[in-house]
Design a protein around this motif. Structure first.
Motif, PDB file in Angstrom:
ATOM      1  N   ALA A  69      47.287  33.936  42.682  1.00  0.00           N
ATOM      2  CA  ALA A  69      46.591  34.791  41.716  1.00  0.00           C
ATOM      3  C   ALA A  69      47.199  36.185  41.727  1.00  0.00           C
ATOM      4  CB  ALA A  69      45.099  34.862  42.047  1.00  0.00           C
ATOM      5  N   ASN A  70      47.108  36.864  40.587  1.00  0.00           N
ATOM      6  CA  ASN A  70      47.626  38.222  40.455  1.00  0.00           C
ATOM      7  C   ASN A  70      46.575  39.246  40.858  1.00  0.00           C
ATOM      8  OD1 ASN A  70      50.213  37.602  39.366  1.00  0.00           O
ATOM      9  ND2 ASN A  70      49.211  37.126  37.430  1.00  0.00           N
ATOM     10  N   PHE A  71      47.022  40.297  41.518  1.00  0.00           N
ATOM     11  CA  PHE A  71      46.158  41.440  41.809  1.00  0.00           C
ATOM     12  C   PHE A  71      45.894  42.203  40.518  1.00  0.00           C
ATOM     13  CE2 PHE A  71      47.447  40.928  46.212  1.00  0.00           C
ATOM     14  CZ  PHE A  71      46.365  41.421  46.927  1.00  0.00           C
ATOM     15  N   ASP A  72      44.715  42.821  40.423  1.00  0.00           N
ATOM     16  CA  ASP A  72      44.511  43.787  39.351  1.00  0.00           C
ATOM     17  C   ASP A  72      45.041  45.133  39.852  1.00  0.00           C
ATOM     18  OD1 ASP A  72      42.576  44.894  41.055  1.00  0.00           O
ATOM     19  OD2 ASP A  72      40.882  44.269  39.837  1.00  0.00           O
ATOM     20  N   ARG A  73      44.949  46.173  39.084  1.00  0.00           N
ATOM     21  CA  ARG A  73      45.503  47.460  39.519  1.00  0.00           C
ATOM     22  C   ARG A  73      44.612  48.197  40.507  1.00  0.00           C
ATOM     23  NH1 ARG A  73      44.421  52.246  35.996  1.00  0.00           N
ATOM     24  NH2 ARG A  73      42.584  51.719  34.780  1.00  0.00           N
ATOM     25  N   PHE A  74      43.432  47.639  40.825  1.00  0.00           N
ATOM     26  CA  PHE A  74      42.481  48.280  41.730  1.00  0.00           C
ATOM     27  C   PHE A  74      42.481  47.668  43.125  1.00  0.00           C
ATOM     28  CE2 PHE A  74      40.840  48.544  37.370  1.00  0.00           C
ATOM     29  CZ  PHE A  74      40.930  49.911  37.190  1.00  0.00           C
ATOM     30  N   GLY A  75      43.514  46.922  43.487  1.00  0.00           N
ATOM     31  CA  GLY A  75      43.629  46.366  44.833  1.00  0.00           C
ATOM     32  C   GLY A  75      42.866  45.082  45.069  1.00  0.00           C
ATOM     33  N   VAL A  76      42.456  44.404  43.999  1.00  0.00           N
ATOM     34  CA  VAL A  76      41.608  43.213  44.138  1.00  0.00           C
ATOM     35  C   VAL A  76      42.296  41.987  43.547  1.00  0.00           C
ATOM     36  CG1 VAL A  76      39.384  42.182  43.511  1.00  0.00           C
ATOM     37  CG2 VAL A  76      39.529  44.627  43.998  1.00  0.00           C
ATOM     38  N   VAL A  77      42.212  40.884  44.285  1.00  0.00           N
ATOM     39  CA  VAL A  77      42.658  39.587  43.765  1.00  0.00           C
ATOM     40  C   VAL A  77      41.533  38.590  43.998  1.00  0.00           C
ATOM     41  CG1 VAL A  77      43.846  38.869  45.893  1.00  0.00           C
ATOM     42  CG2 VAL A  77      44.525  37.875  43.719  1.00  0.00           C
ATOM     43  N   ARG A  78      41.279  37.745  42.988  1.00  0.00           N
ATOM     44  CA  ARG A  78      40.212  36.735  43.069  1.00  0.00           C
ATOM     45  C   ARG A  78      40.843  35.361  42.893  1.00  0.00           C
ATOM     46  NH1 ARG A  78      35.560  35.492  38.735  1.00  0.00           N
ATOM     47  NH2 ARG A  78      34.372  34.063  40.025  1.00  0.00           N
ATOM     48  N   PHE A  79      40.526  34.476  43.837  1.00  0.00           N
ATOM     49  CA  PHE A  79      41.019  33.097  43.772  1.00  0.00           C
ATOM     50  C   PHE A  79      39.933  32.240  43.131  1.00  0.00           C
ATOM     51  CE2 PHE A  79      43.397  35.062  47.218  1.00  0.00           C
ATOM     52  CZ  PHE A  79      44.697  34.736  46.855  1.00  0.00           C
ATOM     53  N   ASN A  80      40.105  31.932  41.844  1.00  0.00           N
ATOM     54  CA  ASN A  80      39.058  31.267  41.073  1.00  0.00           C
ATOM     55  C   ASN A  80      38.752  29.846  41.539  1.00  0.00           C
ATOM     56  OD1 ASN A  80      38.486  33.430  39.377  1.00  0.00           O
ATOM     57  ND2 ASN A  80      40.214  32.927  38.050  1.00  0.00           N
ATOM     58  N   ASN A  81      39.679  29.199  42.229  1.00  0.00           N
ATOM     59  CA  ASN A  81      39.425  27.821  42.655  1.00  0.00           C
ATOM     60  C   ASN A  81      38.950  27.722  44.107  1.00  0.00           C
ATOM     61  OD1 ASN A  81      41.978  28.598  43.560  1.00  0.00           O
ATOM     62  ND2 ASN A  81      42.692  26.491  43.668  1.00  0.00           N
ATOM     63  N   ILE A  82      38.706  28.839  44.782  1.00  0.00           N
ATOM     64  CA  ILE A  82      38.219  28.830  46.166  1.00  0.00           C
ATOM     65  C   ILE A  82      36.785  29.342  46.172  1.00  0.00           C
ATOM     66  CG2 ILE A  82      38.628  29.608  48.531  1.00  0.00           C
ATOM     67  CD1 ILE A  82      40.925  27.936  47.370  1.00  0.00           C
ATOM     68  N   THR A  83      35.831  28.440  46.380  1.00  0.00           N
ATOM     69  CA  THR A  83      34.425  28.842  46.411  1.00  0.00           C
ATOM     70  C   THR A  83      34.080  29.443  47.767  1.00  0.00           C
ATOM     71  OG1 THR A  83      33.753  26.633  47.102  1.00  0.00           O
ATOM     72  CG2 THR A  83      33.707  27.098  44.732  1.00  0.00           C
ATOM     73  N   THR A  84      33.008  30.199  47.786  1.00  0.00           N
ATOM     74  CA  THR A  84      32.556  30.825  49.034  1.00  0.00           C
ATOM     75  C   THR A  84      31.191  30.277  49.385  1.00  0.00           C
ATOM     76  OG1 THR A  84      31.537  32.668  47.863  1.00  0.00           O
ATOM     77  CG2 THR A  84      33.817  32.960  48.562  1.00  0.00           C
ATOM     78  N   LEU A  85      30.889  30.312  50.594  1.00  0.00           N
ATOM     79  CA  LEU A  85      31.613  30.729  51.775  1.00  0.00           C
ATOM     80  C   LEU A  85      32.730  29.724  52.041  1.00  0.00           C
ATOM     81  CD1 LEU A  85      28.546  31.617  53.965  1.00  0.00           C
ATOM     82  CD2 LEU A  85      30.026  33.216  52.845  1.00  0.00           C
ATOM     83  N   THR A  86      33.903  30.214  52.423  1.00  0.00           N
ATOM     84  CA  THR A  86      35.044  29.326  52.602  1.00  0.00           C
ATOM     85  C   THR A  86      34.775  28.327  53.719  1.00  0.00           C
ATOM     86  OG1 THR A  86      36.093  30.904  54.089  1.00  0.00           O
ATOM     87  CG2 THR A  86      36.726  31.014  51.774  1.00  0.00           C
ATOM     88  N   THR A  87      35.366  27.163  53.592  1.00  0.00           N
ATOM     89  CA  THR A  87      35.162  26.103  54.592  1.00  0.00           C
ATOM     90  C   THR A  87      36.430  25.795  55.368  1.00  0.00           C
ATOM     91  OG1 THR A  87      35.619  24.427  52.918  1.00  0.00           O
ATOM     92  CG2 THR A  87      33.298  25.031  53.278  1.00  0.00           C
ATOM     93  N   ALA A  88      37.484  26.561  55.126  1.00  0.00           N
ATOM     94  CA  ALA A  88      38.761  26.331  55.814  1.00  0.00           C
ATOM     95  C   ALA A  88      39.418  27.670  56.121  1.00  0.00           C
ATOM     96  CB  ALA A  88      39.680  25.492  54.936  1.00  0.00           C
ATOM     97  N   THR A  89      40.364  27.635  57.031  1.00  0.00           N
ATOM     98  CA  THR A  89      41.179  28.812  57.347  1.00  0.00           C
ATOM     99  C   THR A  89      42.397  28.798  56.428  1.00  0.00           C
ATOM    100  OG1 THR A  89      40.447  28.775  59.639  1.00  0.00           O
ATOM    101  CG2 THR A  89      42.481  29.967  59.182  1.00  0.00           C
ATOM    102  N   PHE A  90      42.714  29.955  55.843  1.00  0.00           N
ATOM    103  CA  PHE A  90      43.832  30.062  54.909  1.00  0.00           C
ATOM    104  C   PHE A  90      44.841  31.097  55.399  1.00  0.00           C
ATOM    105  CE2 PHE A  90      40.221  28.827  52.216  1.00  0.00           C
ATOM    106  CZ  PHE A  90      40.759  27.732  51.566  1.00  0.00           C
ATOM    107  N   THR A  91      46.083  30.914  54.978  1.00  0.00           N
ATOM    108  CA  THR A  91      47.113  31.927  55.183  1.00  0.00           C
ATOM    109  C   THR A  91      47.309  32.641  53.856  1.00  0.00           C
ATOM    110  OG1 THR A  91      48.212  30.620  56.878  1.00  0.00           O
ATOM    111  CG2 THR A  91      49.505  32.367  55.854  1.00  0.00           C
TER     112      THR A  91
END
Length: 119
Positions: A69-91
């Motif tokens: 996913a792309n960052f916006d200009r405000f330092g934020v990136v959202r992963f639309n296909n990863i629901t929360t609370l996460t159930t796995a460890t990611f890199t």
């Protein structure tokens, strides 16, 4: 959660010493995540977000890329296909879009809804 204790109010218009009783309206307690999708914020040591125009992030588990996913200009990136609370460890790997240069690599633990990359 305990209610906040407030001092009693005395009414100047209703006679000396009369006490006005007020009850506080408490908001319902939050039981689930506020953010429905995994959100990453890239900030400096003071907690101020970077201008991240032209950066993207890649999320993977092992050697498998799960999301990009792309960052916006405000330092934020959202992963639309990863629901929360996460159930796995990611890199998490953060790249500059122009040349693909790798800037940061972090491990996001399971059980989170947001993650801050500091520095």
């Amino acid at each position: 959660m305990a209610a906040r204790i407030r001092p009693t109010l005395k009414s100047p218009s209703k006679g000396k010493g009369k006490v006005i009783k007020r009850t506080a309206q408490l908001a319902p307690q939050q039981f689930g995540p506020i953010l429905s999708r995994l959100t990453v914020v890239w900030v400096n040591e003071e907690g101020i977000p970077f201008n991240t125009t032209g950066f993207f992030a890649r999320l993977s588990r092992g050697n498998t890329v799960v999301s990009t996913a792309n960052f916006d200009r405000f330092g934020v990136v959202r992963f639309n296909n990863i629901t929360t609370l996460t159930t796995a460890t990611f890199t998490l790997r953060i790249f500059r879009s122009a040349d693909g240069a790798l800037f940061r690599t972090r491990t996001i633990p399971s059980g989170v809804e947001t993650f801050a990359v500091i520095g």
